[in-house]
Design a protein around this motif. Structure first.
Motif, PDB file in Angstrom:
ATOM      1  N   ARG A   1       0.878  -1.258   0.045  1.00  0.00           N
ATOM      2  CA  ARG A   1      -0.057   0.151   0.034  1.00  0.00           C
ATOM      3  C   ARG A   1       0.878   1.354   0.028  1.00  0.00           C
ATOM      4  O   ARG A   1       0.704   2.147  -0.579  1.00  0.00           O
ATOM      5  CB  ARG A   1      -0.901  -0.173   1.290  1.00  0.00           C
ATOM      6  CG  ARG A   1      -1.747   1.022   1.538  1.00  0.00           C
ATOM      7  CD  ARG A   1      -2.945   1.089   0.519  1.00  0.00           C
ATOM      8  NE  ARG A   1      -3.756   2.495   0.587  1.00  0.00           N
ATOM      9  CZ  ARG A   1      -4.905   2.651   0.848  1.00  0.00           C
ATOM     10  NH1 ARG A   1      -5.594   1.502   0.766  1.00  0.00           N
ATOM     11  NH2 ARG A   1      -5.480   3.766   0.931  1.00  0.00           N
ATOM     12  N   HIS A   2       1.917   1.249   0.838  1.00  0.00           N
ATOM     13  CA  HIS A   2       2.776   2.432   0.788  1.00  0.00           C
ATOM     14  C   HIS A   2       4.257   1.931   0.948  1.00  0.00           C
ATOM     15  O   HIS A   2       4.921   1.731   1.733  1.00  0.00           O
ATOM     16  CB  HIS A   2       2.508   3.361   2.287  1.00  0.00           C
ATOM     17  CG  HIS A   2       1.394   3.974   2.340  1.00  0.00           C
ATOM     18  ND1 HIS A   2       0.968   5.120   1.654  1.00  0.00           N
ATOM     19  CD2 HIS A   2      -0.022   3.566   3.102  1.00  0.00           C
ATOM     20  CE1 HIS A   2      -0.418   5.328   2.213  1.00  0.00           C
ATOM     21  NE2 HIS A   2      -0.726   4.431   2.509  1.00  0.00           N
ATOM     22  N   ARG A   3       4.654   1.798  -0.378  1.00  0.00           N
ATOM     23  CA  ARG A   3       5.814   1.175  -0.612  1.00  0.00           C
ATOM     24  C   ARG A   3       7.131   2.008  -0.153  1.00  0.00           C
ATOM     25  O   ARG A   3       7.033   3.254   0.003  1.00  0.00           O
ATOM     26  CB  ARG A   3       6.050   0.968  -1.893  1.00  0.00           C
ATOM     27  CG  ARG A   3       5.211   0.160  -2.876  1.00  0.00           C
ATOM     28  CD  ARG A   3       5.484  -0.139  -4.158  1.00  0.00           C
ATOM     29  NE  ARG A   3       4.322  -0.758  -4.789  1.00  0.00           N
ATOM     30  CZ  ARG A   3       4.294  -2.198  -4.779  1.00  0.00           C
ATOM     31  NH1 ARG A   3       5.064  -2.971  -4.275  1.00  0.00           N
ATOM     32  NH2 ARG A   3       3.179  -2.790  -5.411  1.00  0.00           N
TER      33      ARG A   3
ATOM     34  N   HIS B   1       6.456  -0.451   7.805  1.00  0.00           N
ATOM     35  CA  HIS B   1       5.291  -0.341   8.729  1.00  0.00           C
ATOM     36  C   HIS B   1       5.494  -1.150   9.957  1.00  0.00           C
ATOM     37  O   HIS B   1       5.144  -0.748  11.110  1.00  0.00           O
ATOM     38  CB  HIS B   1       4.022  -1.216   7.930  1.00  0.00           C
ATOM     39  CG  HIS B   1       3.608  -0.565   6.853  1.00  0.00           C
ATOM     40  ND1 HIS B   1       2.797   0.655   6.842  1.00  0.00           N
ATOM     41  CD2 HIS B   1       3.796  -0.553   5.470  1.00  0.00           C
ATOM     42  CE1 HIS B   1       2.663   1.160   5.440  1.00  0.00           C
ATOM     43  NE2 HIS B   1       3.189   0.259   4.829  1.00  0.00           N
TER      44      HIS B   1
ATOM     45  N   ASN C   1      -2.072   4.687   6.976  1.00  0.00           N
ATOM     46  CA  ASN C   1      -2.158   4.150   7.925  1.00  0.00           C
ATOM     47  C   ASN C   1      -3.203   4.836   9.169  1.00  0.00           C
ATOM     48  O   ASN C   1      -2.899   6.076   9.364  1.00  0.00           O
ATOM     49  CB  ASN C   1      -0.809   3.961   8.691  1.00  0.00           C
ATOM     50  CG  ASN C   1       0.029   2.838   7.626  1.00  0.00           C
ATOM     51  OD1 ASN C   1      -0.489   1.970   7.228  1.00  0.00           O
ATOM     52  ND2 ASN C   1       1.047   2.719   8.102  1.00  0.00           N
TER      53      ASN C   1
ATOM     54  N   PHE D   1      -3.255   8.528   7.355  1.00  0.00           N
ATOM     55  CA  PHE D   1      -1.867   9.043   6.526  1.00  0.00           C
ATOM     56  C   PHE D   1      -0.869   9.046   7.386  1.00  0.00           C
ATOM     57  O   PHE D   1       0.127   9.695   7.170  1.00  0.00           O
ATOM     58  CB  PHE D   1      -2.102  10.321   5.616  1.00  0.00           C
ATOM     59  CG  PHE D   1      -3.372  10.226   4.932  1.00  0.00           C
ATOM     60  CD1 PHE D   1      -3.516   9.505   3.829  1.00  0.00           C
ATOM     61  CD2 PHE D   1      -4.382  11.138   5.377  1.00  0.00           C
ATOM     62  CE1 PHE D   1      -4.699   9.565   2.966  1.00  0.00           C
ATOM     63  CE2 PHE D   1      -5.605  11.267   4.664  1.00  0.00           C
ATOM     64  CZ  PHE D   1      -5.817  10.372   3.387  1.00  0.00           C
TER      65      PHE D   1
ATOM     66  N   VAL E   1       2.184   7.702   7.826  1.00  0.00           N
ATOM     67  CA  VAL E   1       3.017   6.867   6.861  1.00  0.00           C
ATOM     68  C   VAL E   1       4.284   7.575   6.911  1.00  0.00           C
ATOM     69  O   VAL E   1       5.109   7.651   5.724  1.00  0.00           O
ATOM     70  CB  VAL E   1       2.577   6.369   5.380  1.00  0.00           C
ATOM     71  CG1 VAL E   1       1.688   5.307   5.971  1.00  0.00           C
ATOM     72  CG2 VAL E   1       1.869   7.691   4.716  1.00  0.00           C
ATOM     73  N   ASP E   2       4.929   8.344   7.765  1.00  0.00           N
ATOM     74  CA  ASP E   2       6.193   9.061   7.829  1.00  0.00           C
ATOM     75  C   ASP E   2       6.889   8.988   9.051  1.00  0.00           C
ATOM     76  O   ASP E   2       6.026   9.210  10.208  1.00  0.00           O
ATOM     77  CB  ASP E   2       6.193  10.453   7.045  1.00  0.00           C
ATOM     78  CG  ASP E   2       5.118  11.369   7.620  1.00  0.00           C
ATOM     79  OD1 ASP E   2       5.255  11.452   8.898  1.00  0.00           O
ATOM     80  OD2 ASP E   2       4.396  11.867   7.161  1.00  0.00           O
TER      81      ASP E   2
END
Length: 134
Positions: A28-30, A34, A67, A89, A91-92
């Motif tokens: 999903r978020h390459r 995670h 996420n 979101f 994801v960072d």
């Protein structure tokens, strides 16, 4: 007073990390680690000395905003009128660090969310809002 009542009366802020169908999915978020994010959150909770906890759950619903992490207020935060805050979101590394800081500072009802986290705040799914009113 029995121990479970005492624990419930002093429940800390909790980060509920979605790890259902889309959240935590490396396709999903390459490029985003995670599993590493969950490790960092758990290590932060351990290092906090009990100021907050982390748990995982299956799909929370808003898959298009993965996420997703729900920041549940502590008992003191609920007494101050706070409700759970939904973060999307996430994801960072910056959002992960800001979640850690906010939870360690007390979370909803105790501390304001960091400025960088505010754009990540999302509306909970309809069924979650309905359950919260019961």
């Amino acid at each position: 007073m029995n121990r479970s009542v005492i624990r419930a009366a002093n429940r800390p802020c909790t980060l509920v990390v979605c790890r259902g169908c889309c959240c935590g999915n490396p396709r999903r978020h390459r490029g985003f680690d995670h599993a590493g994010q969950l490790d960092v959150l758990r290590a932060g909770a351990l290092a906090s000395g009990g100021r907050f906890t982390v748990r995982t759950t299956d799909c929370l619903g808003p898959c298009d905003q993965a996420n997703v992490i729900v920041v549940q207020p502590s008992t003191a935060g609920r007494r101050a009128g706070a409700r759970a805050v939904w973060i999307g979101f996430a994801v960072d590394d910056d959002s992960t660090e800001e979640l850690l800081r906010w939870a360690a500072d007390g979370g909803p009802g105790i501390a304001e969310p960091p400025a960088g986290l505010k754009p990540h705040i999302i509306r909970p799914p309809r069924e979650s809002r309905t359950r919260a009113r019961r």
